[in-house]
Enzyme design. Structure first.
Site, short mmCIF file in Angstrom:
data_model
loop_
_atom_site.label_atom_id
_atom_site.label_comp_id
_atom_site.label_asym_id
_atom_site.label_seq_id
_atom_site.Cartn_x
_atom_site.Cartn_y
_atom_site.Cartn_z
N ASP A 123 0.81 -1.22 0.00
CA ASP A 123 0.00 0.00 0.00
C ASP A 123 0.85 1.27 0.00
OD1 ASP A 123 -2.83 0.70 0.08
OD2 ASP A 123 -2.32 1.74 1.95
N ASP A 153 -8.69 3.53 -9.63
CA ASP A 153 -8.95 2.23 -9.02
C ASP A 153 -8.76 2.33 -7.51
OD1 ASP A 153 -9.06 -0.86 -9.37
OD2 ASP A 153 -7.21 -0.56 -8.22
N HIS A 157 -9.74 3.27 -1.01
CA HIS A 157 -8.62 2.89 -0.16
C HIS A 157 -7.54 3.97 -0.10
CE1 HIS A 157 -10.47 -1.01 0.22
NE2 HIS A 157 -10.69 -0.97 -1.08
N GLU A 184 -13.36 4.99 -8.18
CA GLU A 184 -13.99 3.70 -7.88
C GLU A 184 -14.14 3.56 -6.37
OE1 GLU A 184 -13.80 -1.00 -7.74
OE2 GLU A 184 -12.17 0.32 -7.16
N ASN A 245 -19.63 -4.46 -14.18
CA ASN A 245 -18.27 -4.09 -14.55
C ASN A 245 -17.37 -5.32 -14.55
OD1 ASN A 245 -17.53 -4.61 -11.91
ND2 ASN A 245 -16.61 -2.62 -11.54
N ARG A 283 -21.67 4.20 -18.46
CA ARG A 283 -20.58 3.42 -19.06
C ARG A 283 -21.17 2.12 -19.61
NH1 ARG A 283 -16.00 1.45 -15.12
NH2 ARG A 283 -17.76 0.36 -14.21
C1 LAG Z 1 -10.11 -2.83 -7.66
N1 LAG Z 1 -10.85 -1.88 -7.30
O1 LAG Z 1 -10.77 -1.27 -6.14
C2 LAG Z 1 -10.27 -3.52 -8.97
O2 LAG Z 1 -11.45 -3.13 -9.62
C3 LAG Z 1 -10.17 -4.99 -8.74
O3 LAG Z 1 -10.33 -5.68 -9.96
C4 LAG Z 1 -8.83 -5.29 -8.09
O4 LAG Z 1 -8.78 -6.64 -7.62
C5 LAG Z 1 -8.58 -4.47 -6.84
N2 LAG Z 1 -9.20 -3.22 -6.80
C6 LAG Z 1 -7.10 -4.23 -6.68
O5 LAG Z 1 -6.64 -3.37 -7.70
C7 LAG Z 1 -8.31 -7.61 -8.54
C8 LAG Z 1 -8.93 -8.96 -8.19
C9 LAG Z 1 -8.24 -9.58 -6.97
C10 LAG Z 1 -6.75 -9.61 -7.17
C11 LAG Z 1 -6.28 -8.16 -7.37
C12 LAG Z 1 -4.78 -8.04 -7.56
O6 LAG Z 1 -10.33 -8.79 -7.92
O7 LAG Z 1 -8.74 -10.94 -6.82
O8 LAG Z 1 -6.12 -10.21 -6.06
O9 LAG Z 1 -6.92 -7.64 -8.56
O10 LAG Z 1 -4.35 -8.75 -8.68
C13 LAG Z 1 -5.17 -11.26 -6.32
C14 LAG Z 1 -5.61 -12.56 -5.66
C15 LAG Z 1 -5.58 -12.39 -4.14
C16 LAG Z 1 -4.17 -11.96 -3.71
C17 LAG Z 1 -3.81 -10.67 -4.43
C18 LAG Z 1 -2.39 -10.22 -4.09
O11 LAG Z 1 -6.94 -12.91 -6.12
O12 LAG Z 1 -5.93 -13.62 -3.55
O13 LAG Z 1 -4.17 -11.73 -2.29
O14 LAG Z 1 -3.88 -10.90 -5.85
O15 LAG Z 1 -1.42 -11.12 -4.55
CA CA Z 2 -4.29 2.70 0.68
#
Ligand code: LAG
Ligand code: CA
Length: 641
Positions: A123, A153, A157, A184, A245, A283
């Site tokens: 972060d 994005d 947070h 977002e 989305n 959108r």
């Molecule tokens: C978003 N919005 O706030 C995006 O729209 C969303 O697609 C993003 O999550 C998230 N924030 C972070 O930018 C996506 C997936 C997650 C994925 C993350 C990072 O929904 O599932 O997490 O992108 O690639 C993945 C794994 C997790 C793991 C993480 C870190 O699924 O299990 O902990 O990576 O390695």
């Molecule tokens: Ca943050």
């Protein structure tokens, strides 16, 4: 996101690897900076502006290291991102995060949501001048390349004050004006952070709209309340609205009971209504087909994304859905632009029908049943108008008192819309609503070909065929099919040896007297073929089968032969099998029905989608639900999920 990201191989190249930045170099799985710039320029030249999905809350997840998509090295556990560069001191330190393990786990506490790690993603501390500058440099570089704005994005947070400082460092567009920003923020009335904290900074995503529009399509009576300020929804001037989305269409990011391209008819109504209505900045989503929620885009052997090809009927190939090309979606964009700034008048909402006008500029109507025939007050000037969704194949005349005879008859796309100053149909160009005679006339339009299912699976897959044929007690329906003998070599007149026959395994549908003869006839039926009873295929009380048997079904719950697959009516004969798609022709196969030994007539060329060659039979797709009508080319192919 266009910038450099991690390359994830477990699972293999999921879509979400792009949400783990490694640097701000414009080199992603989508291509190099030169390729990105070329795309942005070509879009800009034809009036399409591009905004970037910017991931600046965090860098890659803990535990990841190596080379990013652009070849830059990094090590998340050491907080080392030399490509920016970011080092340990640029990330939020452990003492600022109140959670016990450093991850976000309490949405009631803004410090937890904004200073801890989102699913283990390192972060960034945007309160630091250096971090703000690096992000603003990235934004300014995008603007130099021709980009017009940014999705921020994970804005939820980050602290709104930090985002403001970054936006303030971002330059104006070269053509003048501020870049477009939207934030977002998933606010579903379920935590401490409200979208209202971000409205001073630009548009905010209104995820509650996704729920509201899904509810409204299920029950049109709810459509008047899609914008519900009492529920906390943002005002129209700040709401960024969408039906689904990239996250929630696959169960990520606030997913749930939403409407997506997997239900094309509902989806068309949902997006058409959204574009017609006067809430928010809209959108339109455009997707690729997927079976599992991690699955990345359609790809070549080296995982580069496959090109979007365009089929003869205007739909997309190579696994791309292209919802934006579906008529009730793409054509409604002209409507939204034409009526911008007007209110909703002449609202009518009864019996699962809805219609309204927008100022004196446009009129919209939608009927869930697929049919409507009514004279309505449109509030529009007299004249003849082109109906937009049918590509002007339908014309609507508004009389001197503003009334028009409105007919909806395309059940797959039960939407009509027309605008003042729209296309005139004769030349396809835009002109004024021509002055008409004042009479009320409507000519009907054929369904636009909008195949909306993905490519067939590669191996065995459940395949459903339904054929509507009104029958009398004692009549039976069989199908025969496969591949044309003129098209494929190695075909015989014996199912077990013919290359034109397709292996099947009947799925068990039920017991009891309704299924007795179906169960008998499907025993020993191992192929869909052209040759009738197979060696070893069972008879029923001395009656031998004449192909693959179908069973009579109805949509009346509780009645014999009821199946939830039948949402249509009586007499939809059903075949439900596992099929070996590898023996089909690119997923496609032919079939025809026989009733009491009589073949149905030739089907005149009408198909759903783009089969590999022409035929006088029905064309069905392996791995999908295929619905046909005896002696007719009408068809519907849809997802089984
Ligand atoms: C978003 N919005 O706030 C995006 O729209 C969303 O697609 C993003 O999550 C998230 N924030 C972070 O930018 C996506 C997936 C997650 C994925 C993350 C990072 O929904 O599932 O997490 O992108 O690639 C993945 C794994 C997790 C793991 C993480 C870190 O699924 O299990 O902990 O990576 O390695
Ligand atoms: Ca943050």
């Amino acid at each position: 996101p266009p910038n450099e990201h991690v390359v994830v191989t477990q699972p293999m190249r999921p879509w979400w690897e792009r949400y783990q930045p490694v640097s701000y170099k414009l080199h992603s799985r989508g291509g190099t900076e030169a390729e990105f710039k070329d795309m942005v320029t070509r879009c800009k030249n034809v009036g399409v502006r591009v905004y970037v999905d910017s991931v600046v809350n965090h860098m890659a997840g803990l535990g990841r290291q190596g080379s990013g998509s652009g070849g830059t090295s990094f090590n998340s556990d050491n907080f080392d991102f030399p490509g920016v560069p970011f080092r340990r001191e640029h990330f939020n330190s452990r003492d600022k995060c109140p959670s016990h393990d450093g991850n976000i786990n309490n949405y009631g506490d803004p410090n937890n949501v904004r200073n801890c790690f989102l699913v283990g993603l390192t972060d960034l501390d945007q309160s630091q001048e250096y971090v703000r500058t690096k992000i603003a440099e990235f934004y300014n570089h995008c603007i130099d390349v021709g980009v017009a704005g940014f999705r921020i994005d994970a804005a939820k947070h980050m602290w709104p004050g930090d985002i403001k400082a970054i936006q303030d460092k971002t330059k104006d567009l070269p053509e003048g004006g501020r870049p477009f920003f939207y934030h977002e923020v998933i606010d579903q009335n379920d935590g401490a952070i409200k979208v209202g904290e971000y409205t001073p900074l630009g548009y905010v995503t209104e995820f509650r709209y996704c729920q509201k529009i899904a509810e409204g399509i299920r029950n049109f009576g709810m459509l008047h309340g899609v914008y519900d300020p009492g529920w906390g929804m943002t005002d129209s001037a700040h709401a960024f609205v969408f039906v689904d989305n990239h996250d929630n269409q696959r169960g990520h990011g606030g997913g749930g009971n939403l409407i997506t391209h997997k239900h094309p008819r509902d989806y068309k109504m949902a997006v058409a209504f959204t574009l017609a209505y006067n809430y928010g900045f809209t959108r339109v989503m455009s997707s690729y087909y997927f079976q599992s929620s991690d699955q990345g885009p359609p790809h070549n052997g080296d995982y580069s994304a496959k090109d979007v090809t365009i089929n003869a009927d205007g739909s997309c190939g190579n696994g791309w859905v292209c919802e934006h090309r579906w008529n009730p979606i793409g054509n409604m964009v002209a409507f939204r632009n034409a009526v911008a700034g007007t209110g909703v008048d002449n609202w009518r909402n009864e019996n699962e029908e809805v219609s309204f006008s927008r100022g004196q500029k446009g009129f919209f109507a939608m009927a869930k049943s697929g049919h409507m025939d009514r004279t309505l007050h449109t509030g529009l000037p007299a004249g003849e108008y082109c109906e937009l969704v049918s590509d002007c194949k339908k014309k609507i005349t508004v009389d001197g008192s503003g009334n028009a005879h409105i007919v909806i008859d395309n059940s797959a796309e039960p939407v009509i819309a027309f605008i003042v100053g729209g296309p005139t149909g004769s030349t396809g160009s835009f002109g004024g609503g021509s002055s008409g005679s004042g009479s009320q006339s409507v000519t009907s339009a054929p369904a636009t070909p909008v195949p909306s299912v993905g490519p067939a699976p590669e191996g065995w897959a459940r395949t459903v065929i339904m054929i509507e044929r009104q029958t009398m007690p004692g009549q039976d329906l069989f199908i025969r099919g496969g591949i044309d003998h003129n098209h494929r070599q190695g075909c015989t007149t014996q199912a077990s040896t013919s290359a034109c026959a397709i292996p099947i395994k009947t799925l068990h549908l039920g017991t009891g007297s309704h299924y007795a003869q179906y169960n008998a006839w499907s025993t020993g039926d191992h192929y869909l073929d052209w040759y009738g009873m197979e060696t070893g295929q069972h008879s029923y009380h001395g009656h031998s089968p004449s192909g693959t048997p179908a069973v009579w079904t109805t949509n009346v719950e509780g009645a014999a032969g009821y199946t939830p697959l039948n949402t249509y009516g009586q007499h939809y004969w059903l075949i439900d099998v596992q099929m070996d798609c590898s023996r089909t022709e690119n997923g496609w196969f032919e079939l025809k029905a026989l009733v009491n030994g009589q073949w149905e007539g030739n089907i005149g060329g009408q198909t759903c989608g783009t089969p590999p060659y022409s035929s006088q039979n029905h064309w069905a797709k392996c791995g999908f639900k295929n619905v046909f009508h005896f002696n007719s080319g009408r068809c519907q192919i849809s997802d089984l999920s």
